[in-house]
Design a protein around this motif. Structure first.
Motif, PDB file in Angstrom:
ATOM      1  N   TYR A  95      14.768  76.886  17.827  1.00 46.74           N
ATOM      2  CA  TYR A  95      14.739  77.433  18.590  1.00 46.74           C
ATOM      3  C   TYR A  95      15.288  77.520  19.638  1.00 46.74           C
ATOM      4  O   TYR A  95      16.034  76.509  20.036  1.00 46.74           O
ATOM      5  CB  TYR A  95      13.310  78.191  19.392  1.00 46.74           C
ATOM      6  CG  TYR A  95      12.514  77.448  19.888  1.00 46.74           C
ATOM      7  CD1 TYR A  95      12.891  76.468  21.335  1.00 46.74           C
ATOM      8  CD2 TYR A  95      11.746  76.173  19.715  1.00 46.74           C
ATOM      9  CE1 TYR A  95      12.547  75.465  22.066  1.00 46.74           C
ATOM     10  CE2 TYR A  95      11.472  75.121  19.959  1.00 46.74           C
ATOM     11  CZ  TYR A  95      11.306  74.897  21.376  1.00 46.74           C
ATOM     12  OH  TYR A  95      11.398  73.812  21.934  1.00 46.74           O
ATOM     13  N   ILE A  97      15.971  78.961  23.745  1.00 36.12           N
ATOM     14  CA  ILE A  97      15.891  79.723  25.232  1.00 36.12           C
ATOM     15  C   ILE A  97      16.784  79.449  26.019  1.00 36.12           C
ATOM     16  O   ILE A  97      17.228  78.785  26.119  1.00 36.12           O
ATOM     17  CB  ILE A  97      14.734  79.107  25.603  1.00 36.12           C
ATOM     18  CG1 ILE A  97      13.231  78.886  25.211  1.00 36.12           C
ATOM     19  CG2 ILE A  97      13.878  79.481  26.715  1.00 36.12           C
ATOM     20  CD1 ILE A  97      12.255  77.640  24.906  1.00 36.12           C
ATOM     21  N   ARG A 100      15.028  84.019  29.886  1.00 38.68           N
ATOM     22  CA  ARG A 100      14.121  84.406  29.938  1.00 38.68           C
ATOM     23  C   ARG A 100      13.706  85.049  28.740  1.00 38.68           C
ATOM     24  O   ARG A 100      13.085  86.159  28.286  1.00 38.68           O
ATOM     25  CB  ARG A 100      13.204  85.674  30.682  1.00 38.68           C
ATOM     26  CG  ARG A 100      13.449  84.701  32.413  1.00 38.68           C
ATOM     27  CD  ARG A 100      13.066  86.237  33.680  1.00 38.68           C
ATOM     28  NE  ARG A 100      13.588  85.240  35.252  1.00 38.68           N
ATOM     29  CZ  ARG A 100      13.604  85.197  35.364  1.00 38.68           C
ATOM     30  NH1 ARG A 100      15.098  85.398  35.320  1.00 38.68           N
ATOM     31  NH2 ARG A 100      13.786  84.532  36.542  1.00 38.68           N
ATOM     32  N   ARG A 101      14.704  84.523  27.418  1.00 37.05           N
ATOM     33  CA  ARG A 101      14.760  85.159  26.042  1.00 37.05           C
ATOM     34  C   ARG A 101      14.022  84.065  25.222  1.00 37.05           C
ATOM     35  O   ARG A 101      14.791  82.891  25.879  1.00 37.05           O
ATOM     36  CB  ARG A 101      15.543  85.955  26.070  1.00 37.05           C
ATOM     37  CG  ARG A 101      15.930  86.811  26.558  1.00 37.05           C
ATOM     38  CD  ARG A 101      17.398  87.080  26.524  1.00 37.05           C
ATOM     39  NE  ARG A 101      18.300  86.746  26.625  1.00 37.05           N
ATOM     40  CZ  ARG A 101      19.735  86.244  25.984  1.00 37.05           C
ATOM     41  NH1 ARG A 101      19.938  87.241  25.318  1.00 37.05           N
ATOM     42  NH2 ARG A 101      20.486  84.972  26.480  1.00 37.05           N
ATOM     43  N   ILE A 102      13.710  84.064  23.708  1.00 34.86           N
ATOM     44  CA  ILE A 102      13.356  83.127  22.944  1.00 34.86           C
ATOM     45  C   ILE A 102      13.837  83.317  22.002  1.00 34.86           C
ATOM     46  O   ILE A 102      13.106  84.693  21.580  1.00 34.86           O
ATOM     47  CB  ILE A 102      12.123  82.399  22.852  1.00 34.86           C
ATOM     48  CG1 ILE A 102      12.168  81.614  22.312  1.00 34.86           C
ATOM     49  CG2 ILE A 102      11.264  83.214  22.887  1.00 34.86           C
ATOM     50  CD1 ILE A 102      10.767  80.265  22.786  1.00 34.86           C
ATOM     51  N   TRP A 111      15.439  88.664  19.692  1.00 40.67           N
ATOM     52  CA  TRP A 111      15.560  87.911  21.252  1.00 40.67           C
ATOM     53  C   TRP A 111      14.015  89.089  21.584  1.00 40.67           C
ATOM     54  O   TRP A 111      13.906  89.917  20.608  1.00 40.67           O
ATOM     55  CB  TRP A 111      16.313  87.978  22.308  1.00 40.67           C
ATOM     56  CG  TRP A 111      17.576  87.539  22.126  1.00 40.67           C
ATOM     57  CD1 TRP A 111      19.062  87.964  21.813  1.00 40.67           C
ATOM     58  CD2 TRP A 111      18.121  86.375  22.456  1.00 40.67           C
ATOM     59  NE1 TRP A 111      20.203  86.975  22.258  1.00 40.67           N
ATOM     60  CE2 TRP A 111      19.179  85.933  22.261  1.00 40.67           C
ATOM     61  CE3 TRP A 111      17.130  85.187  22.666  1.00 40.67           C
ATOM     62  CZ2 TRP A 111      19.746  84.362  23.300  1.00 40.67           C
ATOM     63  CZ3 TRP A 111      17.637  83.791  22.888  1.00 40.67           C
ATOM     64  CH2 TRP A 111      18.977  83.647  23.075  1.00 40.67           C
ATOM     65  N   TYR A 114      10.616  85.639  27.089  1.00 34.55           N
ATOM     66  CA  TYR A 114      10.425  84.362  27.079  1.00 34.55           C
ATOM     67  C   TYR A 114       9.472  83.959  28.374  1.00 34.55           C
ATOM     68  O   TYR A 114       9.458  84.984  29.828  1.00 34.55           O
ATOM     69  CB  TYR A 114      11.178  82.925  27.403  1.00 34.55           C
ATOM     70  CG  TYR A 114      10.787  81.730  27.225  1.00 34.55           C
ATOM     71  CD1 TYR A 114       9.253  81.117  25.889  1.00 34.55           C
ATOM     72  CD2 TYR A 114      11.197  81.144  28.624  1.00 34.55           C
ATOM     73  CE1 TYR A 114       9.440  79.039  26.501  1.00 34.55           C
ATOM     74  CE2 TYR A 114      10.355  79.837  28.766  1.00 34.55           C
ATOM     75  CZ  TYR A 114       9.997  79.221  27.841  1.00 34.55           C
ATOM     76  OH  TYR A 114       9.475  77.736  27.571  1.00 34.55           O
ATOM     77  N   HIS A 120      14.764  79.004  32.544  1.00 35.71           N
ATOM     78  CA  HIS A 120      15.879  78.924  31.900  1.00 35.71           C
ATOM     79  C   HIS A 120      17.050  79.862  32.484  1.00 35.71           C
ATOM     80  O   HIS A 120      17.638  80.338  30.723  1.00 35.71           O
ATOM     81  CB  HIS A 120      15.760  78.635  30.190  1.00 35.71           C
ATOM     82  CG  HIS A 120      14.560  78.185  29.650  1.00 35.71           C
ATOM     83  ND1 HIS A 120      13.623  77.772  29.260  1.00 35.71           N
ATOM     84  CD2 HIS A 120      15.314  76.665  29.356  1.00 35.71           C
ATOM     85  CE1 HIS A 120      12.692  76.684  29.613  1.00 35.71           C
ATOM     86  NE2 HIS A 120      13.414  76.019  28.937  1.00 35.71           N
TER      87      HIS A 120
END
Length: 308
Positions: A95, A97, A100-102, A111, A114, A120
């Motif tokens: 993954y 990150i 604020r997205r994963i 996306w 997160y 991050h």
């Protein structure tokens, strides 16, 4: 216990360092600290290779000065694209990150938000596959000689968005508008009236046509690092040298200025107490400014902070 970095991540790291040899390394890292060791983090060598050696399957790459800016965002999007096209290191268990997205195989490398405690924004995290053929793959990542920021990013691959658009590209644009100080009303992925207003104000401030449409030129401006904050009125020479252990109004001022410089990083308490968090932020600023990263706010650091 013996441990090592996954070979795929060694290739990843070396390509990044080759492309950006002078980038900031302050938030780089692979082997976990005590906080990581207390939880199930990929920064811990809990996966064992055929020789019984622990393998660390995660790498953090500093995103650039301030918020998650050009290098970090470009790397995150590049890794996501490689995942969608089947890079062997990005199989099950992998993954990325960023901001604020994963994204991961589980989401089809789309996306999604997160919600972990670390947003991050100072670095981009990449974890590679659980399978040995993935985490030890020596296939290149297309970074050293690929497209993207050198160091300023191109907006390649990002769609034209406008009022009424929705999705990940809108969310990224909203995040970047906020970094530049143009509040779009939150990063919800919906290009509404507040995002339209923030976009037009941003375009006007950057000398672009204020049409509210985010195309190639506006993306390029959004992905660039924001300008330094205006210098406060007081004379830099009046500031005393402060360091870890110092206390008082000068330390409070230093903490406030650092919060202005780095709005997307965790806010420093403006308590006038020069502790380890303030020292780490001073070192981060000094590295980005090309100063000796000693964590001491002396005349040269004050002059740079105050715009001198």
């Amino acid at each position: 216990m013996a441990f090592r970095l996954a070979r795929a991540l060694a290739v990843f790291r070396d390509e990044i360092n080759s492309r950006w040899p002078t980038r900031d390394h302050a938030s780089d890292g692979w082997i976990g600290d005590a906080a990581h060791a207390s939880r199930g983090s990929d920064h811990n060598p809990w996966v064992k290779d055929s020789a019984g050696v622990g393998v660390v399957r995660a790498y953090d790459i500093d995103a650039g000065a301030g918020a998650n800016t050009e290098i970090g965002l470009w790397i995150a999007e590049h890794v996501r694209t490689l995942g969608r096209t089947g890079h062997p290191a990005l199989g099950a268990g992998s993954y990325v990150i960023s901001a604020r997205r994963i994204a991961s195989p589980a989401s089809g490398w789309a996306w999604r938000t997160y919600t972990g405690s670390n947003p991050h924004t100072s670095h981009t995290h990449v974890s590679v596959s659980l399978a040995a053929g993935g985490y030890d793959s020596l296939q290149g990542w297309g970074i050293a000689n690929g497209g993207g920021p050198s160091p300023a990013p191109a907006p390649g691959g990002r769609p034209i968005i406008r009022h009424g658009s929705r999705g990940d590209a809108v969310r990224e644009a909203q995040q970047r508008l906020g970094v530049h100080g143009f509040n779009p009303g939150g990063a919800d992925g919906v290009f509404g009236a507040r995002t339209l207003d923030a976009t037009k104000r941003f375009q006007g401030a950057r000398g672009l046509a204020s049409d509210g449409v985010i195309g190639a030129r506006t993306w390029g401006a959004l992905l660039a690092a924001p300008p330094a904050p205006p210098a406060p009125a007081p004379v830099p020479g009046q500031r005393p040298t402060v360091r870890r252990g110092s206390k008082g109004p000068a330390v409070s001022e230093l903490q406030r200025i650092l919060n202005v410089w780095y709005p997307a990083l965790p806010r420093l308490a403006t308590d006038g107490d020069f502790g380890p968090a303030t020292e780490a932020r001073v070192k981060h600023m000094q590295r980005a400014a090309g100063l000796a990263a000693d964590g001491v706010a002396g005349p040269a650091t004050w002059r740079r902070l105050l715009g001198g």
